[in-house]
Design an enzyme around this catalytic site. Structure first.
Site, PDB file in Angstrom:
ATOM      1  N   HIS A   9       0.868  -1.245   0.078  1.00  0.00           N
ATOM      2  CA  HIS A   9      -0.021   0.172   0.156  1.00  0.00           C
ATOM      3  C   HIS A   9       0.842   1.214   0.058  1.00  0.00           C
ATOM      4  CE1 HIS A   9       0.589  -1.365   4.232  1.00  0.00           C
ATOM      5  NE2 HIS A   9       0.869  -0.118   4.564  1.00  0.00           N
ATOM      6  N   CYS A  65       7.932  -1.197  -1.760  1.00  0.00           N
ATOM      7  CA  CYS A  65       7.092  -1.126  -0.597  1.00  0.00           C
ATOM      8  C   CYS A  65       7.749   0.386   0.008  1.00  0.00           C
ATOM      9  CB  CYS A  65       7.304  -2.164   0.298  1.00  0.00           C
ATOM     10  SG  CYS A  65       9.099  -2.486   1.246  1.00  0.00           S
ATOM     11  N   SER A  67      10.004   1.068   2.397  1.00  0.00           N
ATOM     12  CA  SER A  67      11.244   1.124   2.299  1.00  0.00           C
ATOM     13  C   SER A  67      11.959   0.454   1.301  1.00  0.00           C
ATOM     14  CB  SER A  67      11.819   0.467   3.714  1.00  0.00           C
ATOM     15  OG  SER A  67      11.814  -0.798   3.835  1.00  0.00           O
ATOM     16  N   GLY A  68      11.556  -0.631   0.763  1.00  0.00           N
ATOM     17  CA  GLY A  68      11.840  -1.720  -0.352  1.00  0.00           C
ATOM     18  C   GLY A  68      12.557  -2.895   0.412  1.00  0.00           C
ATOM     19  N   ILE A  69      12.779  -2.761   1.787  1.00  0.00           N
ATOM     20  CA  ILE A  69      13.340  -3.986   2.366  1.00  0.00           C
ATOM     21  C   ILE A  69      12.577  -5.144   2.522  1.00  0.00           C
ATOM     22  CG2 ILE A  69      14.684  -4.602   4.438  1.00  0.00           C
ATOM     23  CD1 ILE A  69      15.002  -1.521   4.925  1.00  0.00           C
ATOM     24  N   GLY A  70      11.506  -5.054   3.024  1.00  0.00           N
ATOM     25  CA  GLY A  70      10.537  -6.189   3.414  1.00  0.00           C
ATOM     26  C   GLY A  70      10.033  -6.954   2.213  1.00  0.00           C
ATOM     27  N   HIS A  98      26.871  -7.722 -12.442  1.00  0.00           N
ATOM     28  CA  HIS A  98      27.683  -8.501 -11.556  1.00  0.00           C
ATOM     29  C   HIS A  98      26.595  -9.888 -10.770  1.00  0.00           C
ATOM     30  CE1 HIS A  98      30.854  -5.308 -10.586  1.00  0.00           C
ATOM     31  NE2 HIS A  98      30.711  -5.760 -11.708  1.00  0.00           N
ATOM     32  N   ARG A 136      29.428 -17.522  -9.040  1.00  0.00           N
ATOM     33  CA  ARG A 136      28.943 -16.798  -7.973  1.00  0.00           C
ATOM     34  C   ARG A 136      27.520 -16.844  -8.108  1.00  0.00           C
ATOM     35  NH1 ARG A 136      33.549 -12.136  -8.618  1.00  0.00           N
ATOM     36  NH2 ARG A 136      34.945 -13.230  -7.793  1.00  0.00           N
TER      37      ARG A 136
END
Length: 145
Positions: A9, A65, A67-70, A98, A136
């Protein structure tokens, strides 16, 4: 390019602006929701976005979201997804070059529309560098526990 986009939201307005802009740029956009700013849980939309990218229904994803973190954590629970949380274009480009990131995450409370567009543009226009990075990246989908 076919791009899936989802938010919670807190980022529904940024999602709508980016989706419209991406369509104007010629991309096919699958807006996975939500459609309104009514409270929702970001993991639900992160998982939905991750499933779209993992299945091949979308070539790339954009996760938003507050913060973008969750939402980036939720997307990264899917081993087929490599979601990079960024706030500026260099990180967006390096996430592709990368890390072969296939999902870009940003925080609507932290990143303005113009900067978000610059990040998405860098993300979509940068190819994976391969070479020394390939081994990697493969390890990212097969963690050794």
């Amino acid at each position: 390019m076919k791009i899936a986009i989802a938010s919670d939201h807190a980022a529904v307005d940024l999602k709508a602006e980016l989706a419209d802009w991406l369509r104007a740029e010629g991309h096919e956009v699958d807006d996975l929701g939500p459609a309104t700013a009514d409270r929702v849980d970001y993991p639900d939309f992160g998982y939905k976005l991750a499933a779209a990218v993992a299945s091949g229904a979308a070539e790339r994803g954009i996760a938003l979201c507050g913060s973008g973190i969750g939402i980036s954590i939720a997307v990264n629970r899917n081993p087929a997804c490599r979601c990079a949380l960024v706030s500026e274009p260099l990180s967006a480009a390096l996430s592709r070059e990368h890390n072969d990131a296939n999902v870009l995450a940003m925080g609507a409370r932290l990143t303005g529309v113009d900067m978000a567009k610059a990040c998405v543009s860098a993300f979509l226009s940068t190819d994976f560098g391969g070479g020394r990075h390939a081994g990697r990246v493969e390890k990212l989908s097969q963690p050794a526990l």
